[in-house]
Design an enzyme around this catalytic site. Structure first.
Site, PDB file in Angstrom:
ATOM      1  N   ASP A   1       0.902  -1.339  -0.012  1.00  0.00           N
ATOM      2  CA  ASP A   1      -0.001  -0.036   0.040  1.00  0.00           C
ATOM      3  C   ASP A   1       0.647   1.305  -0.047  1.00  0.00           C
ATOM      4  O   ASP A   1       2.038   1.339   0.462  1.00  0.00           O
ATOM      5  CB  ASP A   1      -0.747  -0.061   1.303  1.00  0.00           C
ATOM      6  CG  ASP A   1      -2.000  -0.964   1.378  1.00  0.00           C
ATOM      7  OD1 ASP A   1      -2.191  -1.606   0.208  1.00  0.00           O
ATOM      8  OD2 ASP A   1      -2.871  -1.064   2.237  1.00  0.00           O
TER       9      ASP A   1
ATOM     10  N   ARG B   1      -1.496  -0.971  -8.629  1.00  0.00           N
ATOM     11  CA  ARG B   1      -2.806  -0.519  -8.150  1.00  0.00           C
ATOM     12  C   ARG B   1      -3.044   1.121  -8.230  1.00  0.00           C
ATOM     13  O   ARG B   1      -2.209   1.707  -7.541  1.00  0.00           O
ATOM     14  CB  ARG B   1      -3.207  -1.099  -6.691  1.00  0.00           C
ATOM     15  CG  ARG B   1      -4.543  -0.495  -6.153  1.00  0.00           C
ATOM     16  CD  ARG B   1      -4.716  -0.420  -4.948  1.00  0.00           C
ATOM     17  NE  ARG B   1      -4.571  -1.922  -4.124  1.00  0.00           N
ATOM     18  CZ  ARG B   1      -4.246  -2.139  -2.962  1.00  0.00           C
ATOM     19  NH1 ARG B   1      -3.885  -1.030  -2.161  1.00  0.00           N
ATOM     20  NH2 ARG B   1      -4.211  -3.574  -2.414  1.00  0.00           N
TER      21      ARG B   1
HETATM   22  C1  LIG Z   1      -8.664  -1.597  -3.155  1.00  0.00           C
HETATM   23  C2  LIG Z   1      -8.191  -0.251  -2.620  1.00  0.00           C
HETATM   24  C3  LIG Z   1      -7.099   0.072  -2.188  1.00  0.00           C
HETATM   25  C4  LIG Z   1      -6.639   1.206  -1.746  1.00  0.00           C
HETATM   26  N1  LIG Z   1      -5.181   1.672  -1.293  1.00  0.00           N
HETATM   27  C5  LIG Z   1      -4.784   2.625  -0.852  1.00  0.00           C
HETATM   28  C6  LIG Z   1      -3.447   2.970  -0.832  1.00  0.00           C
HETATM   29  O1  LIG Z   1      -2.662   2.003  -0.748  1.00  0.00           O
HETATM   30  N2  LIG Z   1      -3.047   4.335  -0.435  1.00  0.00           N
HETATM   31  C7  LIG Z   1      -4.096   5.234  -0.526  1.00  0.00           C
HETATM   32  O2  LIG Z   1      -3.673   6.568  -0.445  1.00  0.00           O
HETATM   33  N3  LIG Z   1      -5.320   5.297  -0.680  1.00  0.00           N
HETATM   34  C8  LIG Z   1      -5.697   3.735  -1.174  1.00  0.00           C
HETATM   35  N4  LIG Z   1      -7.164   3.740  -1.183  1.00  0.00           N
HETATM   36  C9  LIG Z   1      -8.001   4.766  -1.146  1.00  0.00           C
HETATM   37  C10 LIG Z   1      -8.355   5.553  -2.295  1.00  0.00           C
HETATM   38  O3  LIG Z   1      -6.979   6.535  -2.534  1.00  0.00           O
HETATM   39  C11 LIG Z   1      -9.461   6.657  -2.095  1.00  0.00           C
HETATM   40  O4  LIG Z   1      -9.442   7.453  -0.880  1.00  0.00           O
HETATM   41  C12 LIG Z   1     -10.919   5.937  -1.820  1.00  0.00           C
HETATM   42  O5  LIG Z   1     -10.781   4.806  -2.865  1.00  0.00           O
HETATM   43  C13 LIG Z   1     -11.952   6.875  -2.200  1.00  0.00           C
HETATM   44  O6  LIG Z   1     -11.793   7.351  -3.309  1.00  0.00           O
HETATM   45  P1  LIG Z   1     -12.566   6.751  -4.749  1.00  0.00           P
HETATM   46  O7  LIG Z   1     -11.807   6.430  -5.846  1.00  0.00           O
HETATM   47  O8  LIG Z   1     -13.482   5.632  -4.348  1.00  0.00           O
HETATM   48  O9  LIG Z   1     -13.624   8.365  -5.311  1.00  0.00           O
HETATM   49  P2  LIG Z   1     -14.416   9.256  -4.638  1.00  0.00           P
HETATM   50  O10 LIG Z   1     -14.332  10.182  -5.666  1.00  0.00           O
HETATM   51  O11 LIG Z   1     -13.772   9.389  -2.955  1.00  0.00           O
HETATM   52  O12 LIG Z   1     -15.717   8.636  -4.227  1.00  0.00           O
HETATM   53  C14 LIG Z   1     -16.600   8.117  -5.453  1.00  0.00           C
HETATM   54  C15 LIG Z   1     -17.682   7.542  -4.928  1.00  0.00           C
HETATM   55  O13 LIG Z   1     -17.443   6.192  -4.317  1.00  0.00           O
HETATM   56  C16 LIG Z   1     -18.343   6.027  -3.373  1.00  0.00           C
HETATM   57  N5  LIG Z   1     -17.540   5.925  -2.013  1.00  0.00           N
HETATM   58  C17 LIG Z   1     -16.375   6.271  -1.869  1.00  0.00           C
HETATM   59  N6  LIG Z   1     -16.003   6.239  -0.557  1.00  0.00           N
HETATM   60  C18 LIG Z   1     -16.779   5.588   0.226  1.00  0.00           C
HETATM   61  C19 LIG Z   1     -17.323   5.290   1.482  1.00  0.00           C
HETATM   62  N7  LIG Z   1     -16.409   5.374   2.632  1.00  0.00           N
HETATM   63  N8  LIG Z   1     -18.366   4.590   1.827  1.00  0.00           N
HETATM   64  C20 LIG Z   1     -19.537   4.639   1.051  1.00  0.00           C
HETATM   65  N9  LIG Z   1     -19.276   5.003  -0.496  1.00  0.00           N
HETATM   66  C21 LIG Z   1     -17.913   5.679  -0.825  1.00  0.00           C
HETATM   67  C22 LIG Z   1     -19.396   7.025  -3.216  1.00  0.00           C
HETATM   68  O14 LIG Z   1     -20.318   6.621  -4.126  1.00  0.00           O
HETATM   69  C23 LIG Z   1     -18.665   8.242  -4.037  1.00  0.00           C
HETATM   70  O15 LIG Z   1     -19.403   9.301  -4.475  1.00  0.00           O
HETATM   71  C24 LIG Z   1      -7.553   2.521  -1.894  1.00  0.00           C
HETATM   72  C25 LIG Z   1      -8.590   2.450  -2.330  1.00  0.00           C
HETATM   73  C26 LIG Z   1      -9.373   1.013  -2.779  1.00  0.00           C
HETATM   74  C27 LIG Z   1     -10.530   1.128  -3.131  1.00  0.00           C
END
Ligand SMILES: Cc1cc2nc3c(=O)[nH]c(=O)nc-3n(C[C@H](O)[C@H](O)[C@H](O)COP(=O)(O)OP(=O)(O)OC[C@H]3O[C@@H](n4cnc5c(N)ncnc54)[C@H](O)[C@@H]3O)c2cc1C
Length: 307
Positions: free
Chosen positions: A132, A184
């Site tokens: 990560d 990723r």
């Molecule tokens: C598999 C995976 C691994 C990850 N690993 C890392 C990492 O190593 N380092 C790092 O910095 N970040 C990591 N992240 C987190 C990532 O950076 C984002 O903060 C997180 O995924 C929210 O962004 P989004 O792309 O879903 O879009 P956003 O623009 O935040 O959200 C888009 C839509 O997704 C839905 N959504 C988002 N979050 C939520 C929630 N908590 N509950 C319900 N619905 C929600 C909503 O419908 C929202 O409108 C990871 C995320 C995933 C999915």
């Protein structure tokens, strides 16, 4: 930071609430985002997810470890996780780790040693380890450790994460793409200053799409990790339009978030992996998920009044 997000984060830091939540939280709703406290519970849940054709990456919760003992315990747990995956015959499951859990802030060469042991076990069990990505003060050293492991073990058993909110990411993807690294792509979860990260959501989103395309056009494996349909749908159109082979990518989502969308993608024939956290240190991870989307807190409140 939004008002609702501040409220959730400050309530989360309250000692009385924290100890109440640690005692009763799993029953009240933390189980929606965490697959269990023990490795056994996590393996059972993983097996159920695999049966639904959902792939899994297991994450033993814990971060910012400050003693060598804790880091060694986390190393042991990662190794035990591979052993348990292997023993249960779960072929659709790998492991994700955070370097701060494995001693990065204590001593980077100690952390590298721990990582060597974990990657050795991943290789031995024919599996894969995802590192990560954490906040910017730790990125250069994470890249350095990753590069050392890449030189020693090759690219088949390890991969990294790239955050689209960072200005530097295009260069990092170019460099890692040349080496065929499995990446990723995420938007980024930490609070970063404008000197290093795009402050506007539109720029983060635009760079997200661009980085996924860049890496795939380099012929390198890409995990599209987002819940955002505004990223997923245009990318699917692009993947199909450019005849990108299925074996070069997968979608990834967090356990308990947009499970409906994950299942829909599986039904449409896509490979989807669920980032599945477990362990007794679930509280900080859980409150971050609530703060991201305070509507999730309503779910907990409703559970309080359920018989
Ligand atoms: C598999 C995976 C691994 C990850 N690993 C890392 C990492 O190593 N380092 C790092 O910095 N970040 C990591 N992240 C987190 C990532 O950076 C984002 O903060 C997180 O995924 C929210 O962004 P989004 O792309 O879903 O879009 P956003 O623009 O935040 O959200 C888009 C839509 O997704 C839905 N959504 C988002 N979050 C939520 C929630 N908590 N509950 C319900 N619905 C929600 C909503 O419908 C929202 O409108 C990871 C995320 C995933 C999915």
């Amino acid at each position: 930071m939004s008002f609702a997000r501040k409220v959730v984060l400050s309530l989360a830091a309250n000692r009385v609430i924290r100890s109440f939540a640690s005692k009763y939280g799993m029953k009240l709703g933390a189980g929606r985002f965490i697959a269990g406290v023990t490795l056994e519970e996590a393996i059972k849940r993983t097996s159920e997810l695999n049966d639904q054709n959902l792939w899994v990456t297991l994450d033993h919760l814990g971060e910012s470890v400050t003693s060598k003992e804790e880091a060694l315990e986390a190393t042991r747990m990662a190794i035990d996780t591979y052993a348990a995956i292997y023993a249960a015959g779960l072929t659709k499951t790998n492991v994700s780790v955070k370097l701060t859990q494995l001693g990065l802030d204590i001593d980077s060469s100690f952390c590298l040693e721990n990582m060597r042991e974990i990657v050795t076990k991943a290789k031995e069990t024919n599996n894969f380890l995802r590192i990560d990505m954490e906040d910017t003060p730790r990125i250069d050293i994470t890249m350095e450790i990753f590069q050392t492991l890449l030189n020693e073990f090759g690219s088949a058993n390890i991969g990294l994460v790239i955050q689209s909110y960072l200005y530097r990411s295009e260069k990092d993807v170019e460099n890692l793409g040349k080496q065929g690294v499995n990446l990723r792509m995420v938007k980024g979860a930490y609070k970063e200053p404008k000197e290093v990260a795009y402050p506007s959501k539109k720029d983060v989103d635009d760079q997200y799409i661009a980085l996924v395309k860049q890496h795939l056009l380099n012929g390198a494996y890409t995990a599209i990790a987002t819940h955002d349909e505004n990223m997923i749908h245009p990318l699917i159109t692009w993947l199909k339009g450019n005849n990108i082979p299925d074996h070069l990518y997968e979608f990834q989502m967090l356990y308990g978030i947009r499970s409906d969308l994950a299942k829909k993608l599986v039904a449409d024939g896509f490979k989807v992996r669920v980032y599945t956290p477990f362990g007794k240190e679930w509280y900080p991870y859980f409150t971050r998920r609530l703060a991201e989307r305070p509507a999730n807190a309503l779910f907990i409140i409703k559970n309080l009044f359920k018989k």
